[in-house]
Design a protein around this motif. Structure first.
Motif, short mmCIF file in Angstrom:
data_model
loop_
_atom_site.label_atom_id
_atom_site.label_comp_id
_atom_site.label_asym_id
_atom_site.label_seq_id
_atom_site.Cartn_x
_atom_site.Cartn_y
_atom_site.Cartn_z
N VAL A 71 0.82 -1.21 0.00
CA VAL A 71 0.00 0.00 0.00
C VAL A 71 0.86 1.26 0.00
O VAL A 71 0.58 2.21 -0.74
N LEU A 72 1.90 1.29 0.81
CA LEU A 72 2.74 2.49 0.88
C LEU A 72 3.43 2.79 -0.45
O LEU A 72 3.53 3.94 -0.87
N GLY A 73 3.91 1.76 -1.11
CA GLY A 73 4.61 1.97 -2.37
C GLY A 73 3.78 1.65 -3.59
O GLY A 73 4.29 1.65 -4.72
N GLY A 74 2.49 1.40 -3.40
CA GLY A 74 1.64 0.97 -4.51
C GLY A 74 1.22 2.10 -5.43
O GLY A 74 1.25 3.28 -5.07
N LYS A 75 0.81 1.73 -6.63
CA LYS A 75 0.27 2.70 -7.57
C LYS A 75 -1.05 3.23 -7.05
O LYS A 75 -1.80 2.51 -6.38
N PRO A 76 -1.38 4.48 -7.35
CA PRO A 76 -2.66 5.03 -6.89
C PRO A 76 -3.84 4.19 -7.37
O PRO A 76 -3.77 3.51 -8.40
N TRP A 77 -4.93 4.25 -6.61
CA TRP A 77 -6.14 3.54 -6.98
C TRP A 77 -6.64 4.06 -8.32
O TRP A 77 -6.58 5.25 -8.61
N GLU A 78 -7.12 3.16 -9.14
CA GLU A 78 -7.53 3.47 -10.52
C GLU A 78 -8.51 4.64 -10.60
O GLU A 78 -8.43 5.47 -11.52
N LEU A 79 -9.43 4.72 -9.66
CA LEU A 79 -10.44 5.78 -9.69
C LEU A 79 -10.07 6.99 -8.84
O LEU A 79 -10.86 7.92 -8.72
N ALA A 80 -8.89 6.94 -8.26
CA ALA A 80 -8.37 8.09 -7.50
C ALA A 80 -6.88 8.25 -7.83
O ALA A 80 -6.01 8.10 -6.98
N PRO A 81 -6.57 8.56 -9.10
CA PRO A 81 -5.19 8.46 -9.59
C PRO A 81 -4.25 9.56 -9.13
O PRO A 81 -3.04 9.46 -9.37
N THR A 82 -4.77 10.59 -8.47
CA THR A 82 -3.90 11.72 -8.10
C THR A 82 -3.59 11.78 -6.61
O THR A 82 -3.00 12.75 -6.14
N ILE A 83 -3.98 10.76 -5.86
CA ILE A 83 -3.65 10.72 -4.43
C ILE A 83 -2.95 9.39 -4.12
O ILE A 83 -3.17 8.39 -4.81
N PRO A 84 -2.09 9.35 -3.10
CA PRO A 84 -1.41 8.10 -2.75
C PRO A 84 -2.39 6.99 -2.39
O PRO A 84 -3.47 7.25 -1.82
N LEU A 85 -2.02 5.77 -2.71
CA LEU A 85 -2.88 4.63 -2.42
C LEU A 85 -3.17 4.53 -0.93
O LEU A 85 -4.29 4.21 -0.51
N VAL A 86 -2.17 4.83 -0.10
CA VAL A 86 -2.37 4.73 1.36
C VAL A 86 -3.42 5.75 1.82
O VAL A 86 -4.20 5.47 2.74
N LEU A 87 -3.48 6.90 1.21
CA LEU A 87 -4.48 7.89 1.57
C LEU A 87 -5.87 7.42 1.16
O LEU A 87 -6.84 7.59 1.92
N PHE A 88 -5.98 6.82 -0.02
CA PHE A 88 -7.26 6.25 -0.44
C PHE A 88 -7.71 5.19 0.56
O PHE A 88 -8.88 5.14 0.95
N ALA A 89 -6.77 4.34 0.99
CA ALA A 89 -7.10 3.27 1.94
C ALA A 89 -7.58 3.84 3.27
O ALA A 89 -8.55 3.35 3.85
N MET A 90 -6.92 4.89 3.75
CA MET A 90 -7.31 5.48 5.03
C MET A 90 -8.62 6.26 4.92
O MET A 90 -9.41 6.30 5.86
N TYR A 91 -8.85 6.88 3.78
CA TYR A 91 -10.13 7.57 3.57
C TYR A 91 -11.28 6.55 3.61
O TYR A 91 -12.29 6.75 4.28
N GLN A 92 -11.11 5.44 2.90
CA GLN A 92 -12.14 4.41 2.88
C GLN A 92 -12.33 3.77 4.25
O GLN A 92 -13.44 3.32 4.58
N LEU A 93 -11.28 3.73 5.05
CA LEU A 93 -11.40 3.20 6.41
C LEU A 93 -12.46 3.95 7.21
O LEU A 93 -13.22 3.34 7.97
N LYS A 94 -12.51 5.25 7.05
CA LYS A 94 -13.46 6.04 7.84
C LYS A 94 -14.90 5.69 7.50
O LYS A 94 -15.78 5.75 8.36
N PHE A 95 -15.16 5.32 6.25
CA PHE A 95 -16.49 4.85 5.85
C PHE A 95 -16.79 3.51 6.52
O PHE A 95 -17.91 3.27 6.98
N ALA A 96 -15.78 2.65 6.53
CA ALA A 96 -15.95 1.34 7.15
C ALA A 96 -16.19 1.46 8.66
O ALA A 96 -16.88 0.62 9.25
N ILE A 97 -15.65 2.50 9.28
CA ILE A 97 -15.83 2.71 10.72
C ILE A 97 -17.26 3.12 11.05
O ILE A 97 -17.89 2.58 11.95
N ILE A 98 -17.78 4.09 10.32
CA ILE A 98 -19.08 4.65 10.71
C ILE A 98 -20.25 3.74 10.36
O ILE A 98 -21.31 3.81 10.99
N THR A 99 -20.08 2.85 9.39
CA THR A 99 -21.22 2.02 8.96
C THR A 99 -21.76 1.13 10.07
O THR A 99 -22.97 1.18 10.37
#
Length: 438
Positions: free
Chosen positions: A118-146
């Protein structure tokens, strides 16, 4: 938590500790910076923090509504999600939601196991301008509140240790498959063309149907009526939710761009119109305009605009807010007067029905002029395919979330009883479960 019950989660924590040494998750060639936009990254870091603050906001929102003897337990049920789901997301959750697709239904648990790559991975396909780790942490917050959203339905009667096991199972077997099916490019709902900009289906419909299942499974409280402990908590919680929701919706553009601005504007319009519509609809029926009604209406509007935020015009967002507010208000009335379902804080009428209404109205109002990335316009523009797909997906998601949750509740109950004893319920969960008092 008794010593015997604590041994299993302690063993799991020990296993996670060992795995963290075996799988350190070091990037092979350093942190990937290719194609990264610093303004987009800055906005998404902000959005991630905004979405996280929604969970404490939810704690206050729910905590103020329950009886005084259950405020701490209700609030802690939201806060513990931030701890438990964060661990689960790192170990398995992110992989199962966004890992390599297995038939469009679930991700490969090994893709990002322990955040490998994740730290060195290519950005997520649908979020190509932010680091993959940031995408993962952003999605974590959705998983928390559900799973935290579900707690309002069985508040004041669930055993805390059993609740922890339930949210783990729910996250892995309900939330992650829905996130994968809806938001992964290979997901089955994504390929069908289902539009869910920020979680109306994945978050609110899943939590709403799970809430209904929980209310039915745990049955009625011994004292089903109560006076809210702190309406001021509800107001504070609503403010935090409203504030954080701009990260929830505008952040789902994955960049500091015009689409984010559109989502922010539609979110503002829908929440405002829904809050006002709720108290006006109450007034028409002879009720006083209340703080509780204003807060609930605002949240319903926020729920309903979530799937549509980046696909509809601002004027249509007003319509979504008004329609969803009236529909949910009627459902609260129906649930209260015509059924014996003890959904303590009306999670299903507000989040479940709000999410369903938002999903349907996305199929009505979605416009390619707002978001050129969508394939079809909504029903109001004379095209029927998107609307039909959303109706089909609504049925499928509803059945999966409701019956899947019933099964997980049964499994949890077999392992450790879900409901507190009558004596513990009378004493209040603050004392019986946590040894604390407001």
């Amino acid at each position: 938590m008794s010593r015997r019950l604590a041994m299993l989660p302690f063993g799991l924590l020990l296993a996670v500790l060992v795995l963290s040494f075996i799988f350190p998750g070091n990037p092979v060639n350093g942190i990937n910076q290719e194609g990264i936009s610093f303004p987009d990254t800055a906005w998404m870091l902000t959005s991630t923090a905004l979405v996280l603050i929604m969970t404490p906001g939810l704690a206050f929102f729910y905590g103020g509504m329950v009886s005084k003897k259950n405020v701490i337990s209700t609030m802690l049920q939201s806060f513990i999600c931030m701890a438990v789901i964060s661990i689960l997301w790192v170990v398995l959750g992110f992989s199962m939601a966004f890992g390599d697709s297995n038939g469009g239904v679930i991700g490969n648990p090994g893709t990002f196991f322990m955040m490998q790559g994740v730290l060195g991975g290519k950005p997520w396909e649908l979020a190509p301008t932010i680091p993959l780790v940031l995408f993962a942490m952003y999605q974590l917050k959705f998983a928390i509140i559900t799973p935290a959203l579900i707690t309002g339905a069985f508040a004041e009667r669930i055993r805390f240790t059993s609740y922890i096991l339930f949210i783990v199972l729910f996250s892995l077997f309900i939330y992650c498959p829905l996130a994968h099916a809806t938001w992964h490019p290979e997901g089955i709902l994504f390929k069908l063309g289902v539009l869910d900009f920020a979680g109306g289906t994945v978050v609110h419909m899943s939590a709403g149907w799970a809430a209904l299942a929980g209310a039915l499974y745990l049955k009625k409280r011994n004292e089903p009526s109560h006076n809210p402990a702190r309406v001021t908590y509800v107001l504070l919680g609503t403010g935090l939710l409203w504030f954080g929701w701009f990260g929830f919706n505008a952040g789902s553009a994955f960049g500091a761009n015009g689409l984010a601005a559109t989502a922010l504007a539609t979110t503002s319009a829908a929440s405002g119109s829904a809050a006002f519509a709720w108290i006006i609809f109450d007034a028409i029926r002879g009720r006083k305009p209340s703080a509780m009604g204003t807060c609930i209406g605002a949240v319903v509007g926020l729920v309903a605009i979530t799937p549509a935020a980046g696909f509809v015009t601002i004027s249509h967002a007003l319509a979504i807010g008004i329609i969803s507010s009236i529909v949910s208000n009627l459902m609260v009335e129906l649930r209260t007067r015509r059924t014996n379902i003890d959904d303590t804080l009306d999670v299903f009428p507000c989040h479940g029905i709000g999410g369903i209404t938002g999903m349907i109205l996305t199929g009505v109002f979605a416009s390619k002029n707002v978001n050129a990335n969508i394939a079809e316009n909504g029903l109001v523009y004379g095209e029927t395919h998107l609307f039909s797909v959303h109706l089909l997906a609504m049925v499928g998601v509803s059945l999966f979330a409701f019956f899947g949750t019933l099964l997980l509740l049964k499994v949890t109950d077999l392992i450790t009883p879900l409901r507190v004893s009558d004596e513990e319920e009378r004493e209040g969960l603050d004392l019986s479960q946590h040894g604390e008092r407001l």
